[in-house]
Enzyme design. Structure first.
Site: not given
Ligand code: GLC
Length: 543
Positions: A217, A291
């Protein structure tokens, strides 16, 4: 057509390289105990459905102990399952069942921030300024008279300032802490070695239990520019932490990059070099997927250098407008960027943070046709593809009524937020909860009344259904695409995207009128062809 790109990457046979990964959002997949929220038992029961759909792996959004202010992306204990979802034994049983069915299991890891209920943050609050406990997070004095102003001008991705002031033990207003997301998600200080050591333990904990990989994440956010200086804003620009990925814009090369001292700092890559070593101690090609909403395809590709992560989400495809040239440019640009570092790309159209692609493409019958067409084009591409629960049913974004909205960004900004792509999956029956859980359990977000025709039960075996289309598309990928060479040639011929990979030609008609089908044997299509390529339709041809 662009010149044939020449990725340095050669497929080496690691399981994830060409895998189709299905994202499960645990709250909304299947409710085993009837409390209205999905859980691990529910997921385990439905794993055969995923095997039959034809995916290779499952990625689960977080199920760890959490007060659920951001639905699990606020972790209070990385070593335990939240009681809402079950217990550790349920996670073990789920993993064992997945492996028995031949499915790999990727779990979410949230290293940028903890929950404010994590024992470290509670200790930091109690210990006070200057303590080693506070040094695990980013506590700073405020600016201005009395320290009343936040330490810098950064904004939270979820709206408002990225800083919250605490009250010290004596009741006086005290230091501020940084949170790039909700105030219940304090950012860790990754320049403190204790933080890195803690996460290596977390990795090992789940690797030892047998997980096959981690979705990381906010992978580009862990390390901030050390000075925590103000973000330099262009004239008229408002502070905004929402990082942008501009790769989908036509001018991706010339784009002026934004000043982002909170994202994508060079030192973040040291974290992933260390993790690479940790994973290498384990058998079975364990993997990581970043991500990372970075600003360019090249900065995305930096995360997948040979000694770092295995994959990075390539959001460019998801951000591309419905336009053949834009799609072609994204395909070529992405392949070139990851080819430079010897990696393979990933592709994704929907996830739990974005508007579902049927709706993005206009909704209704046209949106669905376009979504199916884009999906089929995506599945022909080299590398790995990610699909999000419910897209195989053709679900649209739901307009969740204000009183039911739960996304923290809704509470911080008053803007609609992400609840609409998180409505629980309809499995069977004619009315809510559509088999999501026992009939008397009301799902945590209400499901629309008109979903009876969209349930798994209604679509299975129906030759025209979106579910049948996904099954056919995934089978076609296994049979005709996944073993082809990794190099592709992509271009736009008027409104038609043409992608050539080995002897496979993929044509996607982004225009409003039917065009001639190229010569060749049709292998699969996203809708009926009748001898032509209708608008909003993709066909795969062997040429
Ligand atoms: C990422 C996740 C999202 C979350 C954010 C904070 O972007 O995909 O759902 O709110 O991180 O952890």
């Amino acid at each position: 057509m662009s010149p044939l790109n020449d990725p340095i990457a050669a497929t080496t046979g690691r399981w994830w390289e060409h895998a189709v990964v299905y994202q499960v959002y645990p709250r909304s997949f299947a409710d085993g105990d009837g409390d209205g929220v999905g859980d691990l038992v529910g997921i385990t029961d439905r794993l055969p459905y995923l095997r039959d759909l034809g995916v290779d792996a499952v990625w689960l959004s977080p199920f760890y102990r959490s007060p659920q202010h951001d639905h699990g992306y606020d972790v209070a204990d990385y070593h335990d399952v939240d009681p809402l979802f079950g217990e550790l034994a349920d996670a073990d049983a789920m993993l064992a069942r997945a492996h028995e069915l031949g499915l790999k299991m990727i779990v979410d890891l949230v290293p940028n921030h903890t929950s404010d209920e994590h024992r470290w943050f509670q200790a930091a609050l109690a210990a006070g300024p200057g303590s080693p406990e506070r040094a695990r997070y980013l506590f700073r004095e405020g600016r201005g008279p009395g320290g009343d102003e936040p330490p810098n001008n950064w904004a939270s991705v979820f709206g408002g300032a990225a800083w919250t002031r605490v009250e010290e033990a004596d009741g006086t207003p005290g230091q501020w802490y940084l949170h790039l997301f909700d105030s219940t998600q304090p950012d860790l200080d990754w320049r403190n070695p204790e933080v890195g050591d803690m996460f290596v333990e977390v990795l090992r904990f789940w690797l030892d239990r047998g997980v096959d990989g981690f979705r990381v994440d906010v992978a580009h956010g862990l390390v901030k520019e050390e000075s925590l200086r103000d973000q330099v804003l262009a004239e008229g620009e408002v502070p905004d932490s929402e990082s942008v990925n501009s790769a989908a814009t036509a001018s991706m090369v010339e784009r002026t990059l934004r000043d982002e001292p909170m994202w994508d700092q060079p030192e973040v890559h040291d974290v992933y070099r260390r993790w690479h070593e940790v994973l290498a101690d384990y058998d079975g090609d364990r993997m990581t997927v970043a991500e990372a909403w970075t600003q360019t395809p090249d900065s995305m590709a930096d995360f997948v250098r040979p000694d770092e992560m295995s994959q990075a989400f390539n959001f460019a495809f998801l951000l591309a407008p419905w336009d053949a040239s834009a799609f072609a440019e994204v395909v070529t640009g992405s392949m070139d960027a990851v080819g430079r570092v010897g990696a393979l790309p990933t592709w994704v159209l929907s996830n739990h943070d974005v508007v579902r692609h049927v709706t993005r493409y206009g909704g209704g019958a046209l949106g669905l046709d376009r979504a199916r067409a884009a999906t089929l084009a995506m599945l022909a591409l080299p590398g790995s593809a990610y699909v999000y629960q419910g897209e195989e049913l053709g679900l649209e974004q739901v307009d969740v009524a204000p009183e039911h909205r739960q996304d923290p960004s809704w509470f911080r900004t008053g803007e609609v937020g992400r609840d609409g792509c998180r409505v629980p999956v309809p499995w069977s029956g004619a009315a809510p909860p559509y088999g999501f859980g026992p009939a008397d359990g009301q799902p945590w977000l209400p499901q629309p009344d008109d979903w009876a025709g969209l349930t798994v039960e209604a679509q299975l075996g129906d030759p025209g259904s979106t579910l049948t289309f996904y099954q056919a598309a995934l089978a076609a990928r296994r049979e005709h695409a996944r073993d082809l060479p990794d190099a592709v040639e992509a271009g736009a011929d008027g409104d038609v995207l043409r992608v050539r990979r080995g002897d496979l030609l993929v044509v996607l008609n982004c225009g409003d009128t039917a065009v001639d089908l190229p010569a060749g044997e049709v292998l699969v299509s996203s809708g009926p062809l009748d001898g032509v390529l209708p608008p909003a339709t993709t066909a795969w041809l062997r040429v």
